[in-house]
Design an enzyme around this catalytic site. Structure first.
Site, mmCIF file in Angstrom:
data_model
loop_
_atom_site.group_PDB
_atom_site.id
_atom_site.type_symbol
_atom_site.label_atom_id
_atom_site.label_comp_id
_atom_site.label_asym_id
_atom_site.label_seq_id
_atom_site.Cartn_x
_atom_site.Cartn_y
_atom_site.Cartn_z
ATOM 1 C CB ALA A 1 -0.859 0.378 1.144
ATOM 2 C CB ALA A 2 4.726 2.287 -0.839
ATOM 3 N N GLY A 3 2.232 2.745 -2.858
ATOM 4 C CA GLY A 3 1.453 3.410 -3.798
ATOM 5 C C GLY A 3 0.465 3.850 -3.555
ATOM 6 C CG ASP A 4 -3.416 1.755 -2.625
ATOM 7 O OD1 ASP A 4 -3.170 2.260 -3.553
ATOM 8 O OD2 ASP A 4 -3.234 0.503 -2.026
#
Length: 305
Positions: free
Chosen positions: A246-249
């Protein structure tokens, strides 16, 4: 500007196993601990926006099961407006099977369940969600007709359209041309460009299809702004990585919120970089999303506005 973001996207329960490394095909290895975390790219991004102080209206579906109940309660607790999230009587809530290795890198398999039943009709029925909002943020864990319907409403009500094209798949040029900011990572960019591995060539290919403004997330390399013919690389912040899920989220949510508050695309990408950096220092998807005071302190300590 009101700082209001509409999100059309997925809600999943993440089933996470830690292992010393990722198994090879046909191989069984022994993992360590198992945990469940609320997730789904849409819900993750919704929580990211809400924790940073934005108003979030989410459109999606969950099943009429325990996972669905838990996911609705979790996003609502963070302040996400769940009015437009439907309970599907015929499909289970989506799940994601995640393996984390010792370096915090992940592999993910998603069973979409109710997410794949989000329809254009669902979106049009939620037209009121678009009124008074500034930004529409979407991903690709729901059917494309729902994405296109949301884009139609965003243009009708004057919202900026941000699309995180994940999971990666080819997209029609008429959709790309209606996206204000496309947020792919490197593999997603390559797929959209027909397998082109050269970054600049891939950017130009996608821009030629209609998506003129790209913000390419590069993990530990940071992010690359490709706004028309302009290019700017924003280096990543150095942190100790625990979990990259979820880093991209976190990046997408912070980026969308910053735009909704009237910040420039460069400022929005700086916020995204910072949110992603904070998120990877913590386990889980939604639990890792930073709050506004944390993000502002993080940027202040690094001399950023």
């Amino acid at each position: 500007m009101s700082g209001t973001v509409v999100i059309v996207g997925s809600l999943n329960m993440d089933l996470v196993v830690r292992a010393p490394r990722h198994p090879q095909p046909g191989e069984t290895i022994i993992g360590s601990d198992f945990q469940t975390f609320p997730g789904g790219k849409g819900a993750n991004q919704a929580v990211a926006v809400a924790r940073l102080g934005g108003k979030v209206r989410m459109i999606g579906r969950v099943g009429q099961d325990a996972f669905g109940e838990a996911l609705l309660a979790t996003v609502a607790q963070d302040g996400v407006d769940t009015t437009y999230i439907r309970r599907d009587p015929d499909a289970p809530t989506g799940v994601a099977l995640i393996t984390l290795d010792a370096a915090g890198q992940n592999t993910i398999v998603v069973a979409s369940g109710a997410n794949w039943r989000v329809s254009a009709q669902d979106v049009y029925a939620a037209e009121a969600a678009f009124k008074g909002a500034e930004v529409l943020l979407m991903q690709l864990e729901c059917p494309l007709d729902a994405v296109e319907a949301a884009t139609d409403l965003a243009h009708r009500y004057g919202l900026q359209v941000v699309l995180n094209p994940a999971p990666a798949r080819p997209l029609p040029p008429h959709l790309l041309a209606r996206v204000d900011y496309l947020l792919p990572n490197q593999p997603e960019l390559s797929l959209l460009a027909g397998g082109e591995s050269d970054r600049e060539a891939a950017i130009r290919s996608v821009q030629a299809m209609g998506a003129r403004n790209l913000v390419v997330t590069l993990g530990e390399e940071g992010a690359l702004l490709a706004i028309g013919d302009q290019r700017e690389h924003l280096p990543a912040y150095k942190v100790t990585v625990v979990d990259t899920v979820a880093a991209g989220d976190a990046f997408a949510g912070a980026f969308a919120l910053a735009l909704s508050e009237g910040k420039s695309v460069r400022e929005a990408a700086i916020w995204g970089n910072a949110a992603g950096a904070i998120a990877v220092t913590r386990p889980g998807a939604q639990p890792s999303m930073p709050r506004r005071d944390e993000l502002l302190q993080f940027l202040k300590e690094r001399g950023q506005p």
